[in-house]
Design an enzyme around this catalytic site. Structure first.
Site, mmCIF file in Angstrom:
data_model
loop_
_atom_site.group_PDB
_atom_site.id
_atom_site.type_symbol
_atom_site.label_atom_id
_atom_site.label_comp_id
_atom_site.label_asym_id
_atom_site.label_seq_id
_atom_site.Cartn_x
_atom_site.Cartn_y
_atom_site.Cartn_z
ATOM 1 N N ASP A 180 0.806 -1.220 0.000
ATOM 2 C CA ASP A 180 0.000 0.000 0.000
ATOM 3 C C ASP A 180 0.842 1.274 0.000
ATOM 4 O OD1 ASP A 180 -2.912 1.214 0.687
ATOM 5 O OD2 ASP A 180 -1.374 2.250 1.853
ATOM 6 N N ALA A 201 -4.863 2.387 -0.766
ATOM 7 C CA ALA A 201 -4.784 1.582 -1.985
ATOM 8 C C ALA A 201 -5.364 0.195 -1.766
ATOM 9 C CB ALA A 201 -3.330 1.477 -2.455
ATOM 10 N N ASP A 202 -5.045 -0.421 -0.636
ATOM 11 C CA ASP A 202 -5.578 -1.748 -0.326
ATOM 12 C C ASP A 202 -7.095 -1.733 -0.186
ATOM 13 O OD1 ASP A 202 -3.320 -3.394 -0.324
ATOM 14 O OD2 ASP A 202 -2.798 -2.867 1.735
ATOM 15 N N LEU A 203 -7.596 -0.798 0.619
ATOM 16 C CA LEU A 203 -9.031 -0.782 0.894
ATOM 17 C C LEU A 203 -9.848 -0.446 -0.344
ATOM 18 C CD1 LEU A 203 -8.995 0.981 4.382
ATOM 19 C CD2 LEU A 203 -9.344 -1.444 3.915
ATOM 20 N N GLY A 257 -9.960 -3.395 -2.581
ATOM 21 C CA GLY A 257 -10.940 -4.355 -2.081
ATOM 22 C C GLY A 257 -12.357 -3.983 -2.466
#
Length: 392
Positions: free
Chosen positions: A146, A178-180, A183
């Site tokens: 991230d 970026a990760d969330l 998702g």
């Protein structure tokens, strides 16, 4: 009924982007089976402190990082590097509606668990791969985290205090943006693929990349650059195209004031004792205010410094000017609105007793979100799942 209670999700993902997507699917009622390494499980189980502790023994358990993204799932422990583990995954994939994985590009192909292989045994499978940079290109084989994606994807260049001010410099967002967001986008893509499968009878492959998502999240900043040719810069808590839309100092702290139209600005000006600002050609329209930001903001700050945060907030709310205090995390969960909306929930945990979790923001009238399963222990449901799905 739950929205997705007829969907079986095989979750081979770890860390955050994949588990965040599968947690959303689980919240919506899908049967999510999380496949983990025997013993250690998902890497985030050890990403602490803080760790959840057993109230009787005091022994540390899973990290809070893991607990935030893995409710409403069952866990099975399998070693997919062995022929036996691979055969079990293939058998489960043959019955699954969705498979989510975030191995490096080609990482599952050597085990015969890639989309091409599994779609032959289950043509209806929706297979979602999440990587840092996607399945092709010069960076495809590179691991993506991230922080580095926020840097490479432009987020850090527009986040942080303005140059020339104390603390200036690029900053990452305090959550794994970026990760969330990947998702979330992955969940949308999966639901779209499931909907299309109802008409075509076929599954499909979904290629999600953290960098793609981060670049897409530049949103208005990207479009502004395309149109103007000017590279966006850091504005601290200010807004590139709306003024005033930032935090302002008060006598005892700060207050965010978010003026969204010219009428709101006129009411703000009047409340601050300067109704003439609302009719001044330099400030009467948003475009003019953006152009005169450097002179307007200090004048507003001079007035907000004379008022206490709570008093100013109440006054602005009474004249319908959007504003809000800057809450710490503990204050967030004491907000009456947050309590009323049930944004802190509790589930029964096998080791810790009662576990508090952040609630889903989804509100569906006929198929509401429920919190039926706490984040599972490593392999907690191996025997149960294999007996139920495969008759073993």
């Amino acid at each position: 009924m739950k929205a997705l209670d007829d969907i079986f999700v095989l979750d081979l993902s770890r860390i955050l982007a994949g588990p965040w997507a599968t947690q959303i699917l689980g919240d919506l009622g899908a049967d999510v089976v999380k496949v983990e390494r025997p013993g250690r499980g998902d890497d985030t189980r050890g990403w602490g402190p803080p760790f959840l502790t057993d109230p009787e023994t005091g022994a540390p358990g899973d990290a809070s990082y893991y607990l935030c993204a893995n409710r409403n799932k069952r866990s099975i422990a399998l070693d997919i590097s062995t022929p036996e583990g691979q055969e079990t995954i293939r058998a489960l994939a043959a019955k699954a509606d969705v498979l989510v994985e975030n191995y490096k590009v080609g990482g599952l192909k050597k085990y015969g668990l890639d989309y091409e292989s599994l779609s032959k045994v289950n043509p209806g499978l929706v297979y979602c791969s999440i990587t840092g940079f996607g399945q092709e290109g010069p960076l495809a084989g590179k691991a993506g985290y991230d922080f580095m994606i926020q840097a490479m994807g432009g987020m850090m260049s527009i986040n942080g205090e303005c140059d020339g001010l104390p603390g200036a410099g690029p900053q990452k967002v305090g959550i794994a943006m970026a990760d969330l967001s990947t998702g979330l986008y992955a969940t949308i893509a999966i639901l779209a693929a499931l909907h299309q499968r109802q008409r075509s009878g076929k599954g499909q492959y979904i290629d999600m990349a953290l960098l793609d998502t981060q670049v897409a999240m530049l949103s208005n900043h990207a479009t502004s650059y395309f149109i103007s040719g000017k590279v966006p810069t850091r504005l601290g808590n200010g807004h590139a195209t709306i003024v005033p839309y930032q935090s302002f100092p008060t006598e005892d702290g700060y207050l965010v004031i978010a003026v969204g139209n010219d009428g709101q600005f006129a009411r703000l000006a009047a409340e601050l004792g300067h109704p003439e600002w609302g009719s001044d050609a330099r400030y009467s329209t948003n475009a003019a205010r953006v152009g005169h930001r450097q002179e307007l903001i200090p004048m507003i700050e001079a007035e907000t410094r004379k008022r206490k945060s709570a008093e100013l907030q109440a006054a602005l709310e009474s004249c319908v000017v959007p504003c809000g205090q800057i809450n710490t995390v503990d204050q967030v969960f004491e907000e009456p609105q947050v309590k009323l909306r049930g944004l802190r929930q509790t589930v029964a945990h096998p080791h810790a007793g009662e576990l508090s979790i952040g609630a889903s923001p989804l509100r569906l009238s006929d198929s509401p979100i429920t919190y039926d399963r706490p984040p599972p222990l490593v392999g907690q449901h191996t025997e149960e799942v294999l007996a139920e799905k495969l008759g073993r």
